[in-house]
Design an enzyme around this catalytic site. Sequence first.
Site, PDB file in Angstrom:
ATOM      1  N   SER A   1      -6.121  18.202  44.568  1.00 47.28           N
ATOM      2  CA  SER A   1      -5.871  16.811  44.966  1.00 47.28           C
ATOM      3  C   SER A   1      -6.597  15.816  44.082  1.00 47.28           C
ATOM      4  CB  SER A   1      -6.268  16.620  46.436  1.00 47.28           C
ATOM      5  OG  SER A   1      -5.522  17.486  47.250  1.00 47.28           O
ATOM      6  N   GLY A   2      -6.417  15.988  42.774  1.00 52.18           N
ATOM      7  CA  GLY A   2      -6.928  15.018  41.829  1.00 52.18           C
ATOM      8  C   GLY A   2      -5.997  13.824  41.773  1.00 52.18           C
ATOM      9  N   ALA A   3      -5.824  13.267  40.592  1.00 56.92           N
ATOM     10  CA  ALA A   3      -5.017  12.053  40.455  1.00 56.92           C
ATOM     11  C   ALA A   3      -3.578  12.286  40.905  1.00 56.92           C
ATOM     12  CB  ALA A   3      -5.068  11.562  39.013  1.00 56.92           C
TER      13      ALA A   3
ATOM     14  N   LYS B   1       9.003  18.253  28.891  1.00 57.07           N
ATOM     15  CA  LYS B   1       7.767  17.578  29.279  1.00 57.07           C
ATOM     16  C   LYS B   1       6.571  18.185  28.554  1.00 57.07           C
ATOM     17  CE  LYS B   1       4.643  16.094  32.829  1.00 57.07           C
ATOM     18  NZ  LYS B   1       4.131  16.222  34.206  1.00 57.07           N
TER      19      LYS B   1
ATOM     20  N   ASN C   1       3.880  16.199  26.393  1.00 58.65           N
ATOM     21  CA  ASN C   1       2.431  16.341  26.546  1.00 58.65           C
ATOM     22  C   ASN C   1       1.781  16.869  25.278  1.00 58.65           C
ATOM     23  OD1 ASN C   1       2.427  15.441  29.202  1.00 58.65           O
ATOM     24  ND2 ASN C   1       2.653  17.486  30.065  1.00 58.65           N
TER      25      ASN C   1
END
Length: 308
Positions: free
Chosen positions: A8-10, A185, A189
């Site tokens: 549950s980071g950003a 993606k 990245n």
Amino acid sequence: MKFAIAGSGAMGSRFGFMLHQAGNDVILIDKWDAHIQEIRQNGLTVNYNGTEKVVKIPIYRPNEVKGKVDVIFMFTKAMFLGEMLEDIQPIIKEDTQVVCLLNGIGHETVMKKYVSLENILIGVTIWTAGLIGPGKIDLEGTGSTEIQNFVPGGEEKAKEIVKVLEEAGLNGVYSENVKFSIWRKACVNGALNATCSLLDATLGEMFETDQAISITEKIVKEFVDVAAKQDVQLDFNDTVEYIVKSAKELGHHYPSMHQDLVQHHRLTEIDYINGAVARLAVEYGIEAPTNELITKFIHAKEQLLKVK
């Protein structure tokens, strides 16, 4: 349905917040003590498109989670995926759907060790999020979330989850070819995350340099060659154009690897992005020298910053 956000980071907090705001039953799972304590004491503070909101969402350490969860969204860092899945085994029941939205390539190999194939969903999200500090996140802009069941037969359950994501404003889409989107993606990245981390620059600042396009093209060419070996057809020109467009739209944004490495001195996911391409290139007997060198530079910077 009851949802758990494992990691549950950003980005995990973004999904937890938006699902919660839509009225869903959501819990957060994390290991960062300061983050857990802040959310328990004061709630999750969200700067949401310029407006501050505070929401109370239950948060647990992995060893504290009990009971039944219908859907688990995996948002750990790639290198901690297996560890988290091991820790939360008690809540992964025979019908629990596990959705992997991590950056990088090849996470299904790890997931198969802990989750039944019919319960695995893989996908990609292009939402952004910033972690300001423990219990505090910054959210802006728009994005989408694309998922697909890993093996045939799970389309109905996958589409149920997509509907919930749509209702939560997360722009859920059911994909018929999510592997293409994952590789695209990863290529985005690979071209932006490590380079901005090494340059200590925002996306916009990087593309103000004369070298940005040339660097991007070298990285993309190697991604295209390796992806083709996995029967994923990335068009070189379209992918470069997509990366440039993404960088311009999010010009003031520091990508997640910069947040981890430069801002918070944490280990990066480089081995699952540029490093994965370099590693797969060796397996296929082709070369990916640019991605190999970038991976080494990031690891060198991790050592210089004494990251943990």
